[in-house]
Structure formats: C-alpha cells, structure tokens
Design an enzyme around this catalytic site. Sequence first.
Site, PDB file in Angstrom:
ATOM      1  N   ASP A 501      62.896  63.739  58.104  1.00  0.00           N
ATOM      2  CA  ASP A 501      64.242  63.666  57.557  1.00  0.00           C
ATOM      3  C   ASP A 501      65.131  63.002  58.611  1.00  0.00           C
ATOM      4  O   ASP A 501      64.737  62.908  59.781  1.00  0.00           O
ATOM      5  CB  ASP A 501      64.712  65.087  57.242  1.00  0.00           C
ATOM      6  CG  ASP A 501      66.135  65.138  56.760  1.00  0.00           C
ATOM      7  OD1 ASP A 501      66.535  64.234  56.013  1.00  0.00           O
ATOM      8  OD2 ASP A 501      66.854  66.075  57.143  1.00  0.00           O
ATOM      9  N   ASP A 920      65.182  69.744  58.240  1.00  0.00           N
ATOM     10  CA  ASP A 920      66.029  70.888  58.584  1.00  0.00           C
ATOM     11  C   ASP A 920      66.720  71.517  57.385  1.00  0.00           C
ATOM     12  O   ASP A 920      67.329  72.573  57.524  1.00  0.00           O
ATOM     13  CB  ASP A 920      67.102  70.450  59.579  1.00  0.00           C
ATOM     14  CG  ASP A 920      68.173  69.601  58.932  1.00  0.00           C
ATOM     15  OD1 ASP A 920      69.363  69.829  59.203  1.00  0.00           O
ATOM     16  OD2 ASP A 920      67.827  68.699  58.148  1.00  0.00           O
ATOM     17  N   ASP A 924      64.322  69.387  52.218  1.00  0.00           N
ATOM     18  CA  ASP A 924      63.082  68.987  52.887  1.00  0.00           C
ATOM     19  C   ASP A 924      61.933  69.964  52.630  1.00  0.00           C
ATOM     20  O   ASP A 924      60.828  69.754  53.111  1.00  0.00           O
ATOM     21  CB  ASP A 924      63.312  68.883  54.398  1.00  0.00           C
ATOM     22  CG  ASP A 924      64.418  67.923  54.753  1.00  0.00           C
ATOM     23  OD1 ASP A 924      64.434  66.824  54.179  1.00  0.00           O
ATOM     24  OD2 ASP A 924      65.271  68.264  55.592  1.00  0.00           O
TER      25      ASP A 924
END
Length: 1219
Positions: A501, A920, A924
């Site tokens: 990410d 995070d 995700d």
Amino acid sequence: MEGNSLQIPYISSPRYLRLHLALQTLSGNPGFISRMDSKGSIDSVPGIIDANLRSSSRRSISSFRSKGSGTNSSREVALDDLGSKRVQYGSRGAESEIFGMSLKEINDEDARLVYINDIEKTNERFQFAGNSIRTGKYSILTFLPRNLFEQFHRVAYIYFLVIAVLNQLPQLAVFGREASILPLAFVLLVTAVKDAYEDWRRHRSDKIENNRNASVLVNDQFQLKRWKDIRVGEIIKVHANETLPCDMVLLSTSDATGVAYVQTINLDGESNLKTRYAKQETFLKVPEKDKITGLIKCEKPNRNIYGFQANMDIDGKRLSLGPSNIVLRGCELKNTAWALGVVVYAGRETKAMLNSSGAQSKRSRLETQMNFQIIILSLFLAALCIVVSVCAAVWLRRHRNELDDMPFYRRKDFSEEGEVKDFNYLGWGLEIAFTFLMSVIVFQVMIPISLYISMELVRLGQAYFMVRDTQMYDEASNTKFQCRALNINEDLGQVKYIFSDKTGTLTENKMEFHCASIMGVDYSGGEANTETEHVGHAIEVNGKILRPKMKVKTDPELLQLARSGNGTKEGKCIYNFFLALAACNTIVPIVIDTSDPTLKLVDYQGESPDEQALVYAAAAYGFMLVERTSGHIVIDIRGEKQRFNVLGLHEFDSDRKRMSVILGCPDKSVQVFVKGADTSMFSVIDKSLSMNVMHATEAHLHAYSSRGLRTLVVGMRELSDRKFEQWHSSFEHASTALIGRAALLRKVASTVENNLSILGASGIEDKLQQGVPEAIESLRIAGMKVWVLTGDKQETAISIGYSSKLLTAKMTQVTINSNSKESCRKSLQDAIVMVKKLTTVPAVMNGAEIDSVAGVTPVALIIDGTSLVYVLDSELEEQLFQLAGFCSVVLCCRVAPLQKAGIVALVKNRTDDMTLAIGDGANDVAMIQMADVGVGISGQEGRQAVMASDFALGQFKFLVPLLLVHGHWNYQRMGYMILYNFYRNAVLVLVLFWYVLFTAFTLTTAVTQWSSVLYSIIYTSVPTIVVAILDKDLKRRTLLTYPQLYGAGHRKECFNLKLFWVTMLDTLWQSLAVFLIPLFAYWGSTIDGSSIGDLWTIAVVILVNLHLAMDINRWNWITHAAIWGSVIATFICVIVIDALPTMPGYWAIFEVTKTGLFWLCLLAIVVVAIVPRFVVKFICEYYRPCDVHIAREIEKFGNWRESQDVQIEMNPISNSERR
C-alpha cells in the site's frame, strides 16, 4: 488507507462507516464545545436539521451506507458464501466482500423482529440465542475424541499409530508393546496437555464473562442480572467504564443530546473513542416512568461490525437506524455516565462472537516441501522392507530343509517326550508377509515423529527473538514487532514479490496542508523562504485564549486576502473556500488544557487525517471551527463567531467519491458545500459558469499531483426553499427504506450535488516515512519485485515512486490507461512487444537471463484501476502477468481494495514464488489475507490490517531487517533442521538395516527397544532445537550490507531435492562406517548383540552431534551444553537401561567399556564417517563458494572497513540453482 487523491472519509476504511447523516429536531438544546482529556478522541458527529427549520415532531432520519455498496460491483457476497463461491476481483470500484452481509437489502422474511421491552413476544416466533457464550473448543466428554481427531490430521501420526498397533500383535512384536507406543503417546500427550490448558483458560474466561452482572429493566425497575440470562428485547442500562454485554440499539444516554462515547479496542483494536447516538424520540424517555414500547426490524446477525441496517417503529413513527445507533458487545462506555439500550443480538449471535473465529491458517512453504520428502523417505522405508522380505524369502527357500533343528531358527519343538510340535511357524508365505510388517516396525524411526514438535518449538524461539529485536521497535508509536502467525516464520526468507500500500505504509499518513488553487489562482507559497510559519488563528473565549493545536504554514498573499474580507468577488470566493474546508467534514473540536492557565488548545479530532489537515488549514487562515453539537456548528471567522445549522450531510462513498454538507447560514440562505476527487467533481460542476477556472484548476491539480501532493476539489451551490423541500422529502423516503436504501441515498445525494460552482482545489502532502527509499533499494537489490497498489491519482503515485526510489530516471515507463477491454488488450500486446525488445537485445549480448538484465534496462509498468477492471477475472490476466514478468517495478493507481487482492491472486496463482503484502488500513485486509505472508503496519488508520496480518511492524523500513536478517536466519535454520532430522534418523535405521542383513533377516535388533524410543526424544532432539533457534550463519551487519545474500532463499540453497539426496548419500556412508568398523573389529570375538548394540547407539549419537557441531557458525555456552550434554545424557541412559536386571542387555555396557577396543572403535567410527564430509565441505567452500560462504570468510578474516569498499560478485538472484 489509500484514497483517490485527497481522501475525506474514504469508504474503503470501514471506520468511516460510522459517520451518518441525521435530520433531527432539537429545540432548546444548548450548544457546547466538546471537552475531554488530551488522550481522548471523538470520531463522528452527524449532521442535524435545526429546530428553527423543522418542528420537533419531525421524525429523525439517519442515512446508512455500508462498505462496498457500489452499483458497479460484480456481485454481492454474503459471509456464508465466501467459502464456496469464487470472489470476483474485477469489479469497478469494488470493495472487500467481507462486509457483504450488511449490504444486502432486507425484507420482512429476512428481518429480525425485536419488540422493545417484551421478551416473550420477541421470542415467540423464533427462540433467539441467549447471551451465554462459549469460546472453548472442548467439553469433558468431547475433549479426548475431538483432540485426537484433530491431531491425527497429520499423516505421520497415523503412520506411527499403525506401527504401534502392529507391534501389539504377538507375531509382529519386535519391541515391547509399551515401548512401541511411547513415542506417539508422548507427542500426543504433550499436544493434548497444551490444548487442554488453553481450552481450560477459555472456559475459565467464559465463566467469568457469563457471570458478570448487568442492570436489566424488570417490572419497571432496573435489577442486576447475570450476562448469561439476558434475552433479546430486554432494556439494559450500562454505566461509565462498563463493558457492554450484548449488541443493543441505543435508546437514551446521560447526554442531553443523546450522544454516547464508546471505546472499541476489544472489538477492532482501535483505542480512539467512537460516538453513538440515541434517537430523539427515545432519548428523553425515562424507562422507569415512561413505558417504552415499539418494534425494531433489523437485519439478521452477521459479522459486519461496521454496518447495521434497521427501522424502529415507535409512537406511530418509523425511524431509520444505522451503525451510529448500535453499540456492540465488548465495547466500553466512556465519558458518558450511563446509556440505555434494547438488546437486538445476544450471545453467539453478537457481531463480536461472529468475528471470533480468527484468520485463516497459513501453511509454510518449507513444510509443504518437507511433506514431499517425507513421502520419499516413506518409499525408501518401504524399499528397505521389501529388500528384507525378499532376502528372507530366498533364505527360507534355500534353508527350508534345515529349519527344523537350525540354531537360532529351530522350527521343531522336541521339549516334550513323544510329541514333536512346531514353534509359531506359519508357513513360507505368511512368514514373508510378517517379515515385511516387522521390518516396518523396526525401521519406523526413519520418519521423525519428533520433527513436528521440534518445528513448533523452534518457531516459538525464533518469534521470541524477533519480538525482542530493538531494531524493529518503533519509538514514535511505542510499537514492538508482533508475530501473529508462528507457522510461517521461514517463509520470510523466500519472499519474491512485495505488494505494498502507499498511504500510511510508504508515507506517514500525517497530512500537511501545502497549497491551494482558488478561482484559478495558484497560492502555492512560491519559494520555501517566502513561506511564513503561522502559529494559528487565536480567539478569546471567557477570558481564555483558544488556539489550534497544530501549526500550519501559510501563504502570505492568501493570508492577507483571507483577512481582507469578502467584499470583493475574489474575497467572497476565498471566504466560501475556507468555509467549505471548515464545515464540510465530521471533525469534532476538543479543548485541552496547557501549562498556561490562560491558554487552551483546540485539538481537531477525526478519523481522516486529510480532514484534520484541512480544518487546521482553515483555522490558520482565520476560519476556526470551535463548536460542533448535534444541531449546528460554530465557526470563528476572523474574530466573529458565526453559527451554521447543519441541515444535512452526505458522506463520502466509493461511487460518488464526494462528500457534501448542507448548511443553514446566518443570512437565512441554504448552501451546499461539496468536496471530492477531481474525477468525480468535474462531472458535477456547471461548466457554463467557470470554464476558465476549471482549466486553470486542472492545470494546478496536475502540478500538485506531480509534486506528490494529495488533491481535492471544492465546489458549492445555493439551494432554494423548493429544492431543499424536495431533497428533504426524498431523503426521508430513502433513509427509511429497507429495500434499496443505499442506492436511493446515492440518488438523493445526486439531486443536490450538481450544477456546482467551482471554488478551488487543495494540495496536501503526505510525507514519506523515514528510511523508505533506502528500504526499497535494499529490497530490490535483494531480488524482490516491489509492486505498489494505491488509490491515489497516477501523477501523485508516480511522484511518490520517484521520491521513494521505486522509480528511477533510467527506467523505461510503460503506462496503460484504457477505457475498454479491446483497448486494454491492444495496450498490453503493444507493451509486451516493446518490453521484449528492450530486454532481449541486452540478453543476447550478455548471455544472461532476462531478469538479470533488469538492472541494465529496467522497465516500470504503470496501470490504473479502470484498466484493471477489464484485466482481472478475464483472459487478459495472463498477458498482464507476462508483461509484469519483464518489469522491475509495477505501480497500480486508482485501485479498489478488492482489486488489490485480485492483483496478488494474479501473481500467486501463476508462480511458485513467495508473495508478501503489506498495508496499514482496512482497505488492505483483503490483500494481506490473500498473500502468502501478510504484514500489517501499526499506523494512523486503526488496527484492522494488523489484526488480519501474520506479522505487524511499526514502519515500512523494518521490513528490511525482518526479511533480510530474520527471514534469512529463519529459512536457513529451519531448512537445515529438517534435513538434519532426516539424516540423524536415517543413520540409525540404516545401521539396523545392515544388522538385519547379517542376522538371517530375522529382524532381531542389537539396539535395545528403549534406546530406539529415546533416540529421537532425548538423545538427539535438544541440540537440534537449540541450534535451530540460536545459530546465525551470518551477522546482521553483513546481511544488511549485502542484500544479495537474501537470494539464497530464492535459489532454495538451504532446502531442495538435490541437497536432500546428497544428505542421504552422506547418511549411507556414515551408517556403513558405524556398522562395519565394530563388525570387523569384533569379528570372531564372543561379544554379544547387546554390547555391540550399545556401541552402535553411543557411536551414532556422538557422530550425529559432531556432524551438527561441524555446521554450527556461532557457538555459545547454551550450544555447548546442548551438544555435549546430549552425549553425556546418552551415556547415562544406556548405563541405566543396562543396569536393570529385567532388560535383555543387563550389564552389557559395563563389560564392553572395559576394553580399549570399544574406545578405539568409537574414535575410528567418528574419523572414518566425518572425514569425507569434511573434505567435501572444504572443497565446496574453497573452490565453489556460494554467496554465504564468501560473506562468512569476510567476517572471519577480512578487514570490515576495507571490504565495504570492495565490489563482491554475487550469484544472480534469479537463478534457481547456484552456479
């Protein structure tokens, strides 16, 4: 959290599902500035319609929107369907389907009917679950059968069970019946005791939980009742700091506006406070005095903790209920004296219990490969047994006429006079069959039963040292490394693909307002030295100075214009722009004390860092949000407080990509302020009014994105009374609908989010985390391919790519932005042709592989989410994978959370390489769970990613020591330990095999049954475990300095089939040395089988421990104690066994050790067996060293400072075999 440009509560993060539009009438409710301690936070306050515009009898309406409710989703999937149906990844704007249950519109048949304060009627039709919970797996009656059933899922255990059963038959009893059962019983007992202890703790926790007390309304009075006795429909009263016993809809709170604050750390791991609301029609009622009756029609129990959909009929009104009206079991009531609620879900049907099953278990790649080699060992074992059986058949045929009176095999029994009987001789055919089965029993040690327990202990020890690694401790967040999955530690050493990410993972997710474009004018502050750091707009309230907590850098020109007033057209636009930033959000101002009693700081609390940055920026320019209540907001504008009634608020969602607020202004006008991603905003702006401004703004947005800034477009319009009435009527209908509510609410939002006048755009910087560029560079040098999957604009992502060293100037960028499947197909085909030309020419010149050319002609692929819509779940997937295989970097922009999981699946399903996903945020989670290894970042977006991950870190840079250091160590140790376990057991089995060949294939064994049993449990197990936990083939500094050393895992240097066969050949030689040296030394002597068996036992133990000692790289006192202590323990055990008169080898060890020949044989065995291995090891490391050998020599003999300046040639990372 990834967003599309600048994110205002982004739908992909489930936490933003908690903010809802409410149209409530609150006549006479005083405004207030929310106060709490500096550690608290408030995450949401809904919009309210003011009493001045609607009568108090107007029913309240709150909007509901749940994650992933986009109209373009390929399909909705209920949680119960996920296990059996294939998830579609190619949906436009699709979100993770883990929350799909709350998305389903409910009808009367699917609804749960809860009659408030009437448990008999509520449970009349269906007997709903009670509130008693049970997290324990076993009961007293089911523990033994269920635990054994679970343990015997391991095939090796079934193998040893069969062996133990066969040994109980008199015809096959090679060992004592007890001794044959002991190894399996020991392993089963250890595991059962561990499982029983864990389950006992769960039962104890359940008992404590079920017997807690709660205040329940009974006969118009609140009485204490045990949690387990609470029923659906009852009214519960919860006091401050108490834990909620069940899921309940709020009816009333101690707050005058019906607000309650809850902490959900036990539910989702987030420590910040959440706001929940009671409806206006219920929060003024007192249950002891006012009879509260009504009907709640809600969805059936599901796992979505961020969604709730229901209606409540009370006092002749129908009220809509959403996630902001329900509080869940496990949450704690904070900053609220008390709260009342009606139970809608209890016990095992609560959302907390439905989510308690945990993440799907992952299996180590090394363990999968190990199982294949165990099959090879099983076949080898069967081959040994067949050889013995065939030889026994030949021997019996050859000596069939001598069997009656042959010594040691006498078939006839002449002990009784006049009668000659056969001993237990069953005939030639059955004797051969029994010989085969007896061989299996004798050679059973070939399959190491202790290996499974050893692996678990080693992984536990490795996790202990990883957690204690101070170089993976994040001081900023006080976060340690977390090892949440013990069974895949060694997979960290073989990762090939990293899917990351961007926001919050590569960047800090701490937003800082940088620049703005207002009515086509760029206020970016010019050069850095022209920027002035503004301490913030301060105001005076009751003699106290209020100042924003965060400082913001301001543009001097814009600051001067903002202070000059709104008398001009330019001033009016600037006024409206900053008013939109201050008002169009869900931020709550919290006043905190300072050391100066005259100074107070205003801390803007909200779940979106983007919104916080915008509100702080507005405050810095003189538009300071100072108050938010359940009906209005107060903004101090250049020293003058102005009250704005919040008439409505439409949340951000993944389809609209916009957020809007409807304000009743002091001048009696109704204004709509909208902010959102540029792609969605430009489609709803009235182009006839401001084409020049639009073009200028687009140019500024492109410039901001190129600088890596997150962008946002702001617009507004004025609503007439007729338009507002139409909107309100439509909204009432949409928000109370149970069928199609989400779609109706989006349609209502579109009625006011159109024909907007553009105000401008903002640019916010999300800074890179410290050490990210260096970390990415190290990972790429180590041979890992880094893919970044982000929801940001393409320009923003590319800019971050350059600053993070993911992209370099030498790279050839291949960009795919397609709006149809055919154009996407053509783009992929053209890109493949071009990339092949770039890579094949140097490959021919250098005679190297394509992957190795990536360092000479690197290629970067950039693809957007729209193109991925047509690629994923179609035949184009193969083309994309082929193209990505030529690229060093892949950057995916504007991707939805479910598309992230689809990209991981695309690679995972087409290659055997290990994949790792790191993120995070909640968006995700799907990607993390899809990858072989999932890593969560403990960042600004809560703990959803951490809770779904296998490992958790404080920052992205810690991924380098995790993979390059601990991953390398774990893989090297575990690979060596598995091969060593195969070797040490095979040595003993082959010694027994050679002995069988010299004893007429009768399966008699010189090694005592107890020594055979203790061999894997006591004699040799401890050194293996200690070395696998503590040994380090290379120092940390070496592994970090030379990332190429990680390639050993890619090439499978520590555990592969070739190494397995080499180990088996070494085992064959060592077993011959152990067997033949004593055989020839004692040939013709009168030594008995027990004495030579003791010699073989001690020799094998010494040999395998010296074998292990040769391969140890780092010695310490624990290693010395384990290895030499193991040899001493073997001597003691053999002495004790031979000292027992009941044992067949009574006193044998004492007799055989008296002679010098015994000790000479031990020395000769060790020398003859070890020397060939030593020679081969020397030749390999001296003449054909691998990278690890070279680095080890540098550590031992080289000058470290000098070696750092030397270019050391490493093996190509991409090679599967070391050359």
